[in-house]
Design a protein around this motif. Structure first.
Motif, PDB file in Angstrom:
ATOM      1  N   ARG A 140      -3.087   7.789  -4.099  1.00  7.74           N
ATOM      2  CA  ARG A 140      -4.427   8.236  -3.721  1.00  7.74           C
ATOM      3  C   ARG A 140      -5.039   7.156  -2.832  1.00  7.74           C
ATOM      4  O   ARG A 140      -4.726   5.969  -2.984  1.00  7.74           O
ATOM      5  N   VAL A 141      -5.949   7.553  -1.921  1.00  2.00           N
ATOM      6  CA  VAL A 141      -6.657   6.571  -1.086  1.00  2.00           C
ATOM      7  C   VAL A 141      -8.153   6.843  -1.155  1.00  2.00           C
ATOM      8  O   VAL A 141      -8.587   7.986  -1.006  1.00  2.00           O
ATOM      9  N   THR A 173      -5.020  10.663   9.201  1.00  2.00           N
ATOM     10  CA  THR A 173      -6.167  10.123   9.948  1.00  2.00           C
ATOM     11  C   THR A 173      -5.761   9.602  11.327  1.00  2.00           C
ATOM     12  O   THR A 173      -6.612   9.453  12.211  1.00  2.00           O
ATOM     13  N   GLY A 174      -4.477   9.271  11.494  1.00  2.00           N
ATOM     14  CA  GLY A 174      -4.024   8.730  12.781  1.00  2.00           C
ATOM     15  C   GLY A 174      -4.324   7.259  12.973  1.00  2.00           C
ATOM     16  O   GLY A 174      -4.140   6.707  14.058  1.00  2.00           O
ATOM     17  N   HIS A 175      -4.800   6.579  11.922  1.00  2.00           N
ATOM     18  CA  HIS A 175      -5.013   5.136  12.015  1.00  2.00           C
ATOM     19  C   HIS A 175      -4.589   4.456  10.713  1.00  2.00           C
ATOM     20  O   HIS A 175      -4.507   5.096   9.668  1.00  2.00           O
ATOM     21  N   GLU A 176      -4.326   3.151  10.799  1.00  2.25           N
ATOM     22  CA  GLU A 176      -3.814   2.415   9.635  1.00  2.25           C
ATOM     23  C   GLU A 176      -4.910   1.756   8.809  1.00  2.25           C
ATOM     24  O   GLU A 176      -4.633   1.232   7.730  1.00  2.25           O
ATOM     25  N   TYR A 189      -8.671  10.749  -0.461  1.00  6.13           N
ATOM     26  CA  TYR A 189      -7.476  11.428   0.060  1.00  6.13           C
ATOM     27  C   TYR A 189      -6.429  11.538  -1.036  1.00  6.13           C
ATOM     28  O   TYR A 189      -6.068  10.533  -1.668  1.00  6.13           O
ATOM     29  N   ALA A 190      -5.933  12.762  -1.248  1.00  9.76           N
ATOM     30  CA  ALA A 190      -4.780  12.934  -2.137  1.00  9.76           C
ATOM     31  C   ALA A 190      -3.557  12.489  -1.349  1.00  9.76           C
ATOM     32  O   ALA A 190      -3.526  12.601  -0.130  1.00  9.76           O
ATOM     33  N   GLY A 191      -2.554  11.965  -2.027  1.00 13.47           N
ATOM     34  CA  GLY A 191      -1.401  11.396  -1.319  1.00 13.47           C
ATOM     35  C   GLY A 191      -1.648   9.919  -1.077  1.00 13.47           C
ATOM     36  O   GLY A 191      -2.798   9.458  -1.068  1.00 13.47           O
ATOM     37  N   GLY A 192      -0.572   9.157  -0.897  1.00 14.70           N
ATOM     38  CA  GLY A 192      -0.689   7.704  -0.761  1.00 14.70           C
ATOM     39  C   GLY A 192      -1.035   7.241   0.644  1.00 14.70           C
ATOM     40  O   GLY A 192      -1.445   8.035   1.498  1.00 14.70           O
ATOM     41  N   TYR A 193      -0.853   5.947   0.874  1.00 14.91           N
ATOM     42  CA  TYR A 193      -1.235   5.325   2.147  1.00 14.91           C
ATOM     43  C   TYR A 193      -0.476   5.931   3.329  1.00 14.91           C
ATOM     44  O   TYR A 193      -1.055   6.143   4.395  1.00 14.91           O
ATOM     45  N   THR A 194       0.810   6.231   3.153  1.00  9.81           N
ATOM     46  CA  THR A 194       1.605   6.799   4.254  1.00  9.81           C
ATOM     47  C   THR A 194       1.012   8.139   4.697  1.00  9.81           C
ATOM     48  O   THR A 194       0.876   8.400   5.894  1.00  9.81           O
ATOM     49  N   GLU A 195       0.629   8.983   3.729  1.00  9.58           N
ATOM     50  CA  GLU A 195       0.020  10.279   4.035  1.00  9.58           C
ATOM     51  C   GLU A 195      -1.357  10.085   4.686  1.00  9.58           C
ATOM     52  O   GLU A 195      -1.729  10.817   5.599  1.00  9.58           O
ATOM     53  N   TYR A 196      -2.092   9.073   4.228  1.00 13.69           N
ATOM     54  CA  TYR A 196      -3.415   8.762   4.793  1.00 13.69           C
ATOM     55  C   TYR A 196      -3.283   8.431   6.289  1.00 13.69           C
ATOM     56  O   TYR A 196      -4.047   8.930   7.119  1.00 13.69           O
ATOM     57  N   LEU A 230       0.834  -1.213   0.000  1.00 11.18           N
ATOM     58  CA  LEU A 230       0.000   0.000   0.000  1.00 11.18           C
ATOM     59  C   LEU A 230       0.865   1.258   0.000  1.00 11.18           C
ATOM     60  O   LEU A 230       0.639   2.189  -0.765  1.00 11.18           O
ATOM     61  N   ALA A 231       1.873   1.277   0.888  1.00  9.30           N
ATOM     62  CA  ALA A 231       2.716   2.473   1.033  1.00  9.30           C
ATOM     63  C   ALA A 231       3.587   2.705  -0.198  1.00  9.30           C
ATOM     64  O   ALA A 231       3.800   3.841  -0.622  1.00  9.30           O
ATOM     65  N   ALA A 232       4.073   1.611  -0.787  1.00 12.53           N
ATOM     66  CA  ALA A 232       5.012   1.735  -1.910  1.00 12.53           C
ATOM     67  C   ALA A 232       4.322   2.142  -3.209  1.00 12.53           C
ATOM     68  O   ALA A 232       4.937   2.790  -4.057  1.00 12.53           O
ATOM     69  N   LEU A 233       3.044   1.783  -3.376  1.00 13.56           N
ATOM     70  CA  LEU A 233       2.449   1.915  -4.710  1.00 13.56           C
ATOM     71  C   LEU A 233       1.267   2.882  -4.836  1.00 13.56           C
ATOM     72  O   LEU A 233       0.860   3.208  -5.942  1.00 13.56           O
ATOM     73  N   SER A 234       0.705   3.358  -3.725  1.00 14.89           N
ATOM     74  CA  SER A 234      -0.473   4.238  -3.855  1.00 14.89           C
ATOM     75  C   SER A 234      -0.074   5.709  -3.892  1.00 14.89           C
ATOM     76  O   SER A 234       0.909   6.102  -3.277  1.00 14.89           O
TER      77      SER A 234
END
Length: 540
Positions: free
Chosen positions: A508-509, A531-534, A520-527, A502-506
């Motif tokens: 957008r979420v 949001t404060g949760h995984e 959400y603009a930005g990938g999983y790490t930014e998400y 998820l972190a390497a390839l996204s």
């Protein structure tokens, strides 16, 4: 607590272990790693006593209880998931069974003459059940099942009606409820959604017993273990630290060994050159003899054993138009259940959307709508100009020809391709040597999925729709896939529970929640940072 001393083990002509030793101490959390077929499951079976070593010994401290979770869950059926889980909880489960039998006897008119004895026995058994914490057991069983994403309805329903993946969760819950002194977990992260995975991570972190586990989920392993035992070439090597540290240490050790090997080879070449040059001269006879003796005594440095990693240069995808997929006012339901009620969503060129949501939120349904595998009840689903779609779902494996070999199926799919290129492709996805001659009908679910994925990426579409593409992939194949997709230039819409993927390839979420759909603009790490949760199900 558990010691393996100079064990040797052979399966047919395949040697798994030669004088291998390792130890697991009380409270240690250990990751077991090694290539497919290295003997990880055999090691578990030797520790549980299901399989003896050919040589050496496996020593387990007295009175140590061991819980073993394997991928082979056996038959289940005829009772609820809660009852099935409680049945595996050690001595208390036997007492619970006796209580249930006595309750049935008390309600049986045919046993009225023995009622006094039954009631007396019931009182004794009830007291023993209380002593063992039996009345708290059902609550704990429900807590574990809820952590593994079971609904109340699923907990109460017949376990025999569950799919294979959910039965795996029941088998895992039995071991977790048992809380033995040592847990052996063979791929516990398989078949789990992101929420369950994160719950299990927290459970195992707080577990105070010893843990030995395998996992194809790098992030999961990294967060739990503090020691790695590696199986490679018949030996067991222990590394202190998490998986990340093990990888760095292993690479450093390989580098040092390679340097030592090269230095020794250069020295040997120099000595051999001297011997060859002067062996015929009487004046140098003493020196030559001295050097020959010296060479005989030198302990040879072996070159490092290199893991076979096949990298494949996947061709570039053709360019699509700017608008790749568009959903407008889409409604979709199954029976009385509404999944989408007026969904608007757009995928544009170069966007890589990770779709997150709890079980039943509609992740796979969204992918099916976009791929045309299911229709909307109302609203519009449109695919853009020049879009060539590749859709990977678990049922995609039905496309394989059961009677063809792995290599034969790839040849049929790409008649113009060279043999070398197709062999390299097969190797990337774990089919090396004689594996390419396997018939498709004998392949495991994971092997079938890998083969379908290989075909899709060899002739790449410019829009990839992927439903759990990392299921069944080992760590090395997963890394290869991440590297291949990192340079992929098309659009992506995917569901995965692998946080590294998820972190390497996204970039957008799309988050599906009961409160609505969030983008959400930005990938999983930014998400995660925002949001404060995984995962969406972890708001609380």
């Amino acid at each position: 607590m558990i010691r393996l001393e100079n064990i040797g083990k052979q399966n047919g002509h395949h040697i798994l272990f030669i004088e291998a030793s390792a130890a697991i101490q009380k409270g240690e959390k250990v990751g077991l790693v090694g290539p497919n077929g290295a003997g990880k499951t055999t090691l578990f079976r030797m520790i549980t006593g299901e399989e003896p070593p050919d040589e050496g010994q496996v020593l387990v401290d007295r009175d140590v209880t061991i819980g073993y979770f394997s991928q082979d869950v056996g038959e289940m059926g005829g009772r609820s998931a809660v009852a099935e889980v409680m049945d595996g909880a050690g001595p208390v489960s036997a007492v619970a069974s006796e209580l249930a039998a006595l309750e049935a006897a008390m309600a049986d008119p045919a046993q009225v003459d023995e009622m006094d004895a039954i009631i007396e026995r019931y009182g004794e058994t009830q007291h023993r059940f209380e002593e063992l914490g039996g009345y708290a057991l059902e609550g704990r069983a429900r807590e574990v099942l809820a952590g593994l994403s079971f609904t109340e309805e699923m907990m109460e329903g017949d376990v025999g009606k569950l799919s294979g993946g959910w039965k795996m969760r029941v088998a895992l819950a039995r071991i977790l409820l048992m809380r033995p002194d040592a847990m052996l977990l063979d791929e516990p992260s398989n078949h789990l959604d992101l929420e369950s995975l994160i719950w299990l991570e927290a459970f195992l972190k707080s577990y105070d017993g010893a843990l030995l586990m395998t996992s194809h989920d790098r992030e999961f392993m990294n967060r739990i273990v503090g020691k790695i035992v590696e199986i490679d070439g018949g030996a067991l090597t222990t590394y202190s630290g998490d998986y990340e540290f093990y990888e760095q240490q292993r690479a450093q050790n390989e580098k040092q060994q390679q340097a030592q090997f090269e230095r020794q080879q250069a020295m040997l070449a120099k000595e051999i050159k001297f011997i060859e040059r002067f062996k015929a001269r009487a004046s140098h006879a003493a020196q030559v003899q001295s050097r020959v003796k010296k060479l005989d005594k030198i302990e040879r440095v072996e070159p490092p054993r290199r893991r076979q990693t096949v990298l494949f240069d996947f061709p570039s995808a053709p360019r699509s138009g700017e608008d790749v997929a568009s959903l407008k006012d889409v409604r979709k339901g199954y029976g009385a259940r509404r999944i989408y009620d007026g969904l608007d969503f757009q995928v544009r060129r170069n966007e890589r959307w990770a779709v997150l949501g709890v079980n039943g939120a509609g992740k796979s349904t969204l992918l099916k709508l976009v791929a045309g595998a299911t229709g909307a009840d109302s609203g519009d689903v449109a695919i853009g100009a020049s879009v060539k779609m590749g859709y990977f779902a678990q049922h995609a494996t039905d496309l394989l020809d059961a009677d063809r070999s792995v290599f034969g199926w790839l040849e049929d799919s790409f008649p113009q391709a060279g043999q070398g290129s197709l062999r390299s492709l097969a190797g990337c996805f774990g089919f090396s040597g004689d594996d390419v001659e396997k018939k498709c009908r004998v392949l495991s679910g994971g092997e079938k999925a890998r083969l379908v994925m290989a075909k899709m990426l060899y002739d790449p579409p410019n829009f990839l729709v992927l439903d759990e593409p990392t299921n069944h992939l080992d760590l090395m194949t997963k890394e290869m896939l991440i590297k291949a997709l990192a340079t992929y230039e098309g659009a992506m819409l995917f569901v995965s529970h692998d946080r590294r993927f998820l972190a390497a390839l996204s970039n957008r979420v799309l988050e599906l929640t009961p409160e609505g759909v969030h983008q959400y603009a930005g990938g999983y790490t930014e998400y995660v940072a925002r949001t404060g949760h995984e995962a969406p199900g972890l708001h609380a």
